[in-house]
Structures are given as structure tokens and as C-alpha cells.
Design an enzyme around this catalytic site. Sequence first.
Site, PDB file in Angstrom:
ATOM      1  N   ARG A 148      77.786 -10.810  55.630  1.00 31.43           N
ATOM      2  CA  ARG A 148      78.345 -10.554  56.374  1.00 31.43           C
ATOM      3  C   ARG A 148      77.740  -9.026  56.623  1.00 31.43           C
ATOM      4  NH1 ARG A 148      81.287 -14.552  58.964  1.00 31.43           N
ATOM      5  NH2 ARG A 148      82.455 -15.094  57.850  1.00 31.43           N
ATOM      6  N   ASN A 192      81.890 -13.999  46.628  1.00 26.77           N
ATOM      7  CA  ASN A 192      81.687 -15.673  47.163  1.00 26.77           C
ATOM      8  C   ASN A 192      80.758 -15.945  45.907  1.00 26.77           C
ATOM      9  OD1 ASN A 192      83.765 -16.272  48.903  1.00 26.77           O
ATOM     10  ND2 ASN A 192      82.119 -15.960  50.243  1.00 26.77           N
ATOM     11  N   LYS A 269      87.381 -13.058  42.877  1.00 26.20           N
ATOM     12  CA  LYS A 269      87.823 -13.776  44.588  1.00 26.20           C
ATOM     13  C   LYS A 269      88.209 -15.209  43.758  1.00 26.20           C
ATOM     14  CE  LYS A 269      86.823 -15.125  48.550  1.00 26.20           C
ATOM     15  NZ  LYS A 269      86.101 -15.379  50.216  1.00 26.20           N
ATOM     16  N   GLU A 273      89.995 -19.335  49.888  1.00 27.94           N
ATOM     17  CA  GLU A 273      88.892 -19.629  50.941  1.00 27.94           C
ATOM     18  C   GLU A 273      87.848 -20.566  49.618  1.00 27.94           C
ATOM     19  OE1 GLU A 273      88.411 -16.732  54.261  1.00 27.94           O
ATOM     20  OE2 GLU A 273      86.724 -16.027  52.074  1.00 27.94           O
ATOM     21  N   ARG A 306      91.295 -10.008  43.100  1.00 24.27           N
ATOM     22  CA  ARG A 306      91.269  -9.744  44.549  1.00 24.27           C
ATOM     23  C   ARG A 306      92.640 -10.076  44.746  1.00 24.27           C
ATOM     24  NH1 ARG A 306      87.326 -11.510  48.393  1.00 24.27           N
ATOM     25  NH2 ARG A 306      87.298  -9.578  49.246  1.00 24.27           N
ATOM     26  N   LYS A 341      93.240  -5.824  50.227  1.00 28.26           N
ATOM     27  CA  LYS A 341      92.283  -4.903  51.433  1.00 28.26           C
ATOM     28  C   LYS A 341      93.167  -4.190  52.370  1.00 28.26           C
ATOM     29  CE  LYS A 341      89.347  -8.720  52.681  1.00 28.26           C
ATOM     30  NZ  LYS A 341      88.340 -10.259  53.511  1.00 28.26           N
ATOM     31  N   ASP A 346      92.953  -9.220  57.647  1.00 29.81           N
ATOM     32  CA  ASP A 346      91.168  -8.814  57.388  1.00 29.81           C
ATOM     33  C   ASP A 346      90.306  -8.466  57.837  1.00 29.81           C
ATOM     34  OD1 ASP A 346      88.663  -9.741  56.090  1.00 29.81           O
ATOM     35  OD2 ASP A 346      88.550 -11.556  56.954  1.00 29.81           O
ATOM     36  N   GLU A 368      90.476  -1.903  49.205  1.00 30.14           N
ATOM     37  CA  GLU A 368      89.410  -2.189  49.819  1.00 30.14           C
ATOM     38  C   GLU A 368      89.324  -2.339  51.509  1.00 30.14           C
ATOM     39  OE1 GLU A 368      88.361  -6.587  48.067  1.00 30.14           O
ATOM     40  OE2 GLU A 368      86.789  -6.815  50.378  1.00 30.14           O
ATOM     41  N   GLU A 374      81.930  -6.106  59.623  1.00 29.23           N
ATOM     42  CA  GLU A 374      82.244  -7.608  60.356  1.00 29.23           C
ATOM     43  C   GLU A 374      82.822  -7.622  61.701  1.00 29.23           C
ATOM     44  OE1 GLU A 374      83.573  -9.482  57.672  1.00 29.23           O
ATOM     45  OE2 GLU A 374      84.182 -11.546  58.670  1.00 29.23           O
ATOM     46  N   HIS A 503      92.279 -11.104  65.391  1.00 32.86           N
ATOM     47  CA  HIS A 503      91.070 -11.939  65.720  1.00 32.86           C
ATOM     48  C   HIS A 503      91.337 -13.341  66.206  1.00 32.86           C
ATOM     49  CE1 HIS A 503      88.986 -13.992  62.364  1.00 32.86           C
ATOM     50  NE2 HIS A 503      89.922 -13.483  60.998  1.00 32.86           N
TER      51      HIS A 503
HETATM   52  C1  BDP Z   1      86.125 -12.123  55.081  1.00 32.09           C
HETATM   53  C2  BDP Z   1      84.796 -12.747  55.408  1.00 32.09           C
HETATM   54  C3  BDP Z   1      84.627 -13.647  54.689  1.00 32.09           C
HETATM   55  C4  BDP Z   1      84.743 -12.904  52.970  1.00 32.09           C
HETATM   56  C5  BDP Z   1      86.285 -13.122  53.224  1.00 32.09           C
HETATM   57  C6  BDP Z   1      86.102 -12.436  51.718  1.00 32.09           C
HETATM   58  O1  BDP Z   1      84.525 -13.575  56.663  1.00 32.09           O
HETATM   59  O2  BDP Z   1      82.571 -13.870  54.708  1.00 32.09           O
HETATM   60  O3  BDP Z   1      83.906 -14.482  51.673  1.00 32.09           O
HETATM   61  O4  BDP Z   1      86.595 -12.532  54.425  1.00 32.09           O
HETATM   62  O5  BDP Z   1      86.754 -10.955  51.459  1.00 32.09           O
HETATM   63  O6  BDP Z   1      86.545 -10.789  55.370  1.00 32.09           O
HETATM   64  O7  BDP Z   1      86.080 -12.425  50.710  1.00 32.09           O
END
Ligand code: BDP
Length: 689
Positions: A148, A192, A269, A273, A306, A341, A346, A368, A374, A503
Amino acid sequence: MWNMRKAVWAAGVMALAACQQVKVPSYDGEMLWFQNMANDSKTGIAIEDSTATLKIVREELKQLTIADSVIVRLAEDQQLGNEGFEIKAEGRIASITAQTETGLLYGAYAVLRDQKSNGKQIVSRRETPAYDLRMLNHWDNLDGTVERGYAGKSIWHWDGDSINEADRKRYELYAKANASIGINATVINNVNASPEMLSEDILKRVAEIADILRPYGIKTFLSVNFSSPIKLAGTVDADPLRAEVRSWWKDKADEIYGMIPDFGGFLVKANSEGLPGPLDYGRTHVDGANMLAEALAPHNGVVLWRAFVYSPTDADRAKQAYLEFQPYDGQFADNVIIQIKNGPIDFQPREPFSPLFGALKKTQMAAELQITQEYTGASNHLCYLATMWAETLEDDTYRDGEGSTIAKLTTSKAANVKKSAIAGVANIGDDSNWCGHPMAQANWYAFGRMAWNTSITPDSIAEEWIRQTMPAVPLHAENTLKDMMMESREAVVDYMMPLGLHHIFAWGHHYGPEPWCDIPGAREDWMPRYYHKADSAGLGSDRSPSGSNATAQYNEPLASQFADINTCPEKYILWFHHVDWNHRMQSGQTLWNELCLHYDKGMAMTGHFVASWRRIKPYVDGRLWSDVNKKLEIQRDDARWWHDACLLYFQTFSGEPIAQKTIYSLDNMMDFHINITNYECAPKGYRGE
Ligand code: BDP
């Protein structure tokens, strides 16, 4: 009336042409908000510059011209803490006092800021930061890409035996920029995270980076992958209750602190995901976070764990973080901070705040925020995010009764908070201007300033930034530019996702619209329809008690207020309700017409930005002007794309004609002149409208 306006317009344009003669300083994007600093200062500086930090203080103060002398000294003053400072000014004599060298550094940057932005005089004051940790989170990968990221590749390089000179210079500038706005911590790699990040070779480079940042008061942190012990040491698994795993993390922490004595800690994290985490072994977030906390505790390190969990569940995605974390309130170790967040989903252009902020009563929390754009136009759109962050920080969670704002619950003064923190996902890359869009530098700047002081208004931060970045801009033009910045986020909300829509981005990128997107076999919560729920009856997600009941995650009176379509703030109405196309909005319009008018307004605002920027032309460097101009034109075209795509699609359900208020003409653009006051270059007597 119209003709008179046109005459005034024409005269204004001619006057502008005359102004083009104005000598403007050249602009160097790399130098951020340090444009045209003085190099001919005669100020006497009294300082014992025996250390690296104090040498920086002296060097910086050499640019001070608004004082004859400045005395810089360390002194005991408990109330200033580790980072606060006191500035005293009498006439042209100033002093900066602090308990620590970092405090003196912040004091030095404060007087330099005064020089450009505070009526050009040093203001006596005492300042201490709102948060202990004011952190950037880089989402940078070891292969040089930035997740991002919209400003080129990562500034961190991992090849070669040691950091090369060009990189060293850039890191020093990076450190200076952060210190000048009070940022004191940085997580240099992506959440990540690759397990390789903790390998010996990489840690050596991390230590070199930390050495460069240290004199500027900046601590280095790393994002870690929960499976690191499996990948790096071949443990059978990464179960946080397994002795072998626990001791691996302890040893790793010891190894890191052996190389970086002031290392900050880990950002994690986990179980989100597809990333590994304690839940993979039937353990909990508490087990995972506390294991790492135990490894870091002897060194005073911190775990930022997180709350962005996003895995397939039956629950409404907006409810997930609360469901996974609220039950563990009070069980996290003292050196764990839950990083949440701002919104429950998101980083959308507008979200209500995450209900988790109002639910964790005995747990340290950090907000956060996302500086990288993004979901707000990448590095093409002007979107000054300070207004969004102020909205979040001022949101009242009612956790401890009225007045429990997110700022109040998370800053150093909050009860139960040992170490307070705030994080911003960086918008920094190796582009020569660091952030892609010259105006996006203002978001980096604003994040630091707000993390230092949550009560500085977005408006005054914008003013500070403009004065330092574009020093030749006169007051009337500064006001025009400031208005553009202040209106820009709402414009983005209007042309992308007004009234609580969220979204509805295109598959594969988070830039343009694709509300109709339908990928066979893909997860339902990856599809825009999961969020907008458009049908012939209406639009919006029902999160009231008749729907997912996400509203119940908020404290009263918010829960009831959000749950009732008649009391729900309209900016969130489609977030919390499925609203009939003919529902009467407060304006008296139907939902459909109101929606059209928001898209229309957002689109019109982008035209207004292009027109406003033309008025700035005489006062800024030509290349800067055309860079921004090109971006503003892209934004204007994109806004039309959003408007057309979304309304044409939603129209297939509403079946109504598209309402439009704005007539796109020169006259119309002139209507936007209302913000101009004291227009120097215009004929005498002209005061805008
Ligand atoms: C989303 C993003 C992704 C991030 C994720 C995160 O699309 O790329 O890895 O959040 O915050 O906003 O972990």
C-alpha cells in the site's frame, strides 16, 4: 450580477498575471517542510554540544534568525518528563530547557517552527507530548516493495555490507523530519512480516539503522511473524505455551538487545488475513501477546498486538475485532498495547470509530491511523487526513461516561496506561519527494504534530505546514490553500462513499470504484455488495438490532442512537441501516437524491481545487505547481469516474433519475470564490463575493 462577477474575475486574472513576476523560492521536494531555511544566522548559541544529539541541536539552531542569542541547557524539572521542553523568550533572547537531550532537540525544532509559522517570533511555553510512543509503521518488505505504498520503493535497503553514504544521508533526513514533528518510534517493516526479519544478517542492518535514528530520539521497532521460530530454528510449531518456543523468543529478544540496547519492541499481526498466530494452536491472543511481552520485559520492550483481525467468520466483519478481544480485557501483560484501527473495518474514507475503544477498560490501547492513502486516492488525490484523525480522536466512546474520547482513553494521562502510544501507517517511499504527492507530505507532518498534541487543530497544523513548505505564499493564498486542504477529506468522502457507504472499491486495487464487482467463488466479505447491500428496496448495511446488531457493541447512548434510523447521524446512516430509497433525509430530499447530491458536491469540489490551485501559481515554484496541478486534474477526473460508476450502478436499483445541482461552468467555479478574503492582487475593494 453575473457580468459583474465576470469582470471581477477577469481583473483578478490580470492581476494574477502581474503577480507572476513575484520572485518565488525554488522548491526541493526532498527537503519536505524545511524549505529555504536560513544559512546566514548571526544568533549566538550557548550549548555544551558534547554528544551526537546536542551537536544536531547546535546545527539546527544555526538556522535561527529571529533571536540574537539562545541558551540551551539541561535542567531538572520533573514535570517536563523525558521529552518535554520549556522555551522562554524575552525580546530577542531565548532559552530552551529540558531534562533530556531529546527534550532540547524538540525545543530547538519548536523555535525553528516559530520562526516560520508563529508570527515569526519565539513564543514562551512549556510542552510535553500527549503520547509516550508516537510511531510510524512502515509496511515495507525485504524485497524493497511497500505494501500500500504509493511513493516508490522502500527507503530501507538490505544489500551490501553496510549502509552506503547516500542511504545514510537520506536516513538522517528522515530522522530529522520525524524529530522535527515529535515522532519518536518507527517500525521499519511490514506487519505482514517475513520471519527473515529476525535473522542475524538482517538484524545487523537494523542495528545500523537504529544507530542513525538514535541521536534524533527515535527508537526502532520490528514487526514480527508469529511463526519465526519454526522458520528460523525449526521448532515443531510456534505454540506460545511450548517451552522451546518461549525460550526461542527470549533468546531472540536478548540477541536483539545485545545489538540495539534501546530497541523498542515488536508489532504483531496474528491470525489475520492468513497470517499465523496463537489461535492456530488453540491458544488465545493473550497467550501469544504475553509470551512476547515476557521475552521483552527484562529490556523494557513493548508488544503492540494488533486488533485488526480479518478471517472468515459468520459474524459481521465490523464486529470481529470486538468479539475476539473484548473477552480478554484485563488479561494482557503490562507491556502489551492493543493497537486498534480507527474504524471497525479498514481505513475507509469515513467509518464510525471502532467499538473496541469503548470496550477495553483494563487494557492499554493505541489508535492505528493510516497516513498512506490506501483508500483515499493513493498519491494522486489531495486528501488532508488531519480532519479525519481529529474526528476519531474526539469521538466519545462513553466508556467511563460522557467525555471518554478516544484521545482521553489512549493518551499518557489516561487511567491504567503505563505506556501510551499512537501509530500511523507511513506514506514514505524512495520517491524524491518522499510521499508521491507533494501535498501528502502534510499528512506525515500532521500525524506527528497531532501525536505530540491531540488538541492542535487540523487548521493550524495546515497553516504551519504551508508556511514552512511554501514560504512565499501570502496570507490570502495561504487561506485558499488551507481551505482546499480542510475541505479535501470531506470531498473524497462525497465523491467516493458518502453517507456511510464503504468498501465499494474495485477488485484488486483500492483506488477506483466497482460496486458491482462479483468474483465467483471469492469470499462474500471481499465483495462490495457485502457492504452496500443495494436492492430495489434501498441501500446500506443493516447493523441495527434487526440486522447484525453491531450497534450493540457501542456504549449507551450511542448504541440506541446508532440503532434508530431517525437518530443515527446521517454521515453513518448507510453504515448502520438498510435505508429505503425514498427515506426522507434531514434536508427533505429522498435518500436517492441526497446520495446523488453528495456525489455531485464531491465532484464539484475537485473542480474547485483545480481552480483554487491556479490562484496559488504566482507564489510557488513552477515545477511544484505543475506537479500538484497534474494530480488535481487526475483527482477531478477520478471524482467523475466515481460519481458516474456509483450512481449509474445504484440507479439500476433505485430506478430514479440522477439529481444534479452543480452546473459546471466558469460562473460555477466563481461561486467557489467565497473563501477569498483580502485578495492582494485583485482590484482595490474586491473582497471575494
Ligand atoms: C489492509 C490492507 C492490507 C494490510 C491490512 C493490515 O489492504 O494490505 O495488510 O490492512 O492492516 O488495509 O494488516
